[in-house]
Design a protein around this motif. Structure first.
Motif, short mmCIF file in Angstrom:
data_model
loop_
_atom_site.label_atom_id
_atom_site.label_comp_id
_atom_site.label_asym_id
_atom_site.label_seq_id
_atom_site.Cartn_x
_atom_site.Cartn_y
_atom_site.Cartn_z
N GLN A 1 0.85 -1.19 0.00
CA GLN A 1 0.00 0.00 0.00
C GLN A 1 0.88 1.23 0.00
N VAL A 2 0.66 2.12 -0.96
CA VAL A 2 1.46 3.33 -1.06
C VAL A 2 0.79 4.43 -0.26
N GLN A 3 1.59 5.09 0.56
CA GLN A 3 1.09 6.22 1.34
C GLN A 3 1.88 7.46 0.94
N LEU A 4 1.16 8.49 0.54
CA LEU A 4 1.77 9.76 0.17
C LEU A 4 1.64 10.73 1.32
N VAL A 5 2.76 11.30 1.75
CA VAL A 5 2.75 12.23 2.87
C VAL A 5 3.46 13.51 2.46
N GLU A 6 2.71 14.60 2.42
CA GLU A 6 3.24 15.90 2.05
C GLU A 6 3.52 16.73 3.30
N VAL A 12 3.14 32.36 4.34
CA VAL A 12 4.30 33.13 3.89
C VAL A 12 3.83 34.41 3.24
N GLN A 13 4.63 35.44 3.33
CA GLN A 13 4.29 36.71 2.70
C GLN A 13 4.58 36.65 1.20
N PRO A 14 3.90 37.47 0.43
CA PRO A 14 4.21 37.54 -1.01
C PRO A 14 5.71 37.81 -1.22
N GLY A 15 6.28 37.09 -2.18
CA GLY A 15 7.71 37.18 -2.43
C GLY A 15 8.54 36.20 -1.64
N GLY A 16 7.91 35.52 -0.71
CA GLY A 16 8.64 34.57 0.12
C GLY A 16 8.82 33.22 -0.54
N SER A 17 9.42 32.31 0.21
CA SER A 17 9.74 30.97 -0.32
C SER A 17 9.30 29.88 0.64
N LEU A 18 9.00 28.75 0.08
CA LEU A 18 8.73 27.54 0.85
C LEU A 18 9.29 26.35 0.09
N ARG A 19 9.61 25.30 0.82
CA ARG A 19 10.04 24.05 0.18
C ARG A 19 9.15 22.92 0.68
N LEU A 20 8.44 22.34 -0.25
CA LEU A 20 7.55 21.23 0.06
C LEU A 20 8.29 19.91 -0.14
N ALA A 21 7.90 18.92 0.64
CA ALA A 21 8.47 17.59 0.50
C ALA A 21 7.35 16.56 0.50
N CYS A 22 7.56 15.50 -0.23
CA CYS A 22 6.59 14.40 -0.28
C CYS A 22 7.35 13.09 -0.19
N THR A 23 6.89 12.24 0.70
CA THR A 23 7.45 10.90 0.82
C THR A 23 6.44 9.90 0.29
N ALA A 24 6.91 9.02 -0.58
CA ALA A 24 6.04 8.02 -1.20
C ALA A 24 6.44 6.63 -0.72
N ALA A 25 6.14 6.34 0.52
CA ALA A 25 6.52 5.06 1.10
C ALA A 25 5.78 3.91 0.42
N GLY A 26 6.49 2.83 0.17
CA GLY A 26 5.85 1.65 -0.39
C GLY A 26 5.70 1.66 -1.89
N SER A 27 6.25 2.61 -2.56
CA SER A 27 6.07 2.72 -4.01
C SER A 27 7.33 2.29 -4.76
N SER A 28 7.12 1.92 -6.01
CA SER A 28 8.24 1.74 -6.92
C SER A 28 8.60 3.11 -7.45
N PHE A 29 9.25 3.87 -6.59
CA PHE A 29 9.38 5.31 -6.79
C PHE A 29 10.14 5.65 -8.06
N SER A 30 11.27 5.03 -8.26
CA SER A 30 12.19 5.49 -9.31
C SER A 30 11.67 5.30 -10.72
N ILE A 31 10.75 4.38 -10.92
CA ILE A 31 10.29 4.11 -12.28
C ILE A 31 9.18 5.05 -12.72
N ASN A 32 8.66 5.82 -11.78
CA ASN A 32 7.53 6.69 -12.07
C ASN A 32 7.93 8.14 -12.24
N GLY A 33 7.14 8.85 -13.06
CA GLY A 33 7.20 10.29 -13.03
C GLY A 33 6.40 10.78 -11.82
N TRP A 34 6.83 11.87 -11.22
CA TRP A 34 6.16 12.41 -10.04
C TRP A 34 5.85 13.88 -10.25
N GLY A 35 4.76 14.30 -9.62
CA GLY A 35 4.37 15.68 -9.80
C GLY A 35 3.79 16.30 -8.55
#
Length: 115
Positions: A1-6, A12-35
């Protein structure tokens, strides 16, 4: 079972920055395109950035030049670096395979851009 966790969203104020992360546990991660997708109330989820299995990135015009997608196959993680954020970037952000989604959606991470 694949679980996606963002993670990584926030306020954040306009002009600011953020970095999002997603973990795809249980997946055949490398063979897929991700978005990264985003959704605002009353609207359909839209794909804003994706990276294919070969590492080539594609961006929606609305984020081109401001957002950068990357991936770490060993960690089964995909990232979205968001710079020069605008109020119209406010949304819940989700990850999934792309351009075709294969897995159930995670809970997403809220990004709010406001002064």
């Amino acid at each position: 079972q694949v679980q996606l966790v963002e993670s990584g969203g926030g306020l954040v104020q306009p002009g600011g920055s953020l970095r999002l992360a997603c973990t795809a546990a249980g997946s055949s991660f490398s063979i897929n395109g991700w978005g990264w997708y985003r959704q605002t109330p009353g609207n359909q989820r839209e794909l804003v950035a994706r990276m294919n299995s070969g590492g080539r990135a594609y961006y929606d015009d609305s984020v081109k030049g401001r957002f950068t997608i990357s991936r770490d196959n060993a960690k089964k993680q995909v990232y979205l670096q968001m710079n020069n954020l605008k109020p119209e970037d406010t949304a819940v952000y989700y990850c999934n395979t792309a351009p075709t989604t294969f897995f159930s959606w995670g809970q997403g991470t809220q990004v709010t851009v406001s002064s």
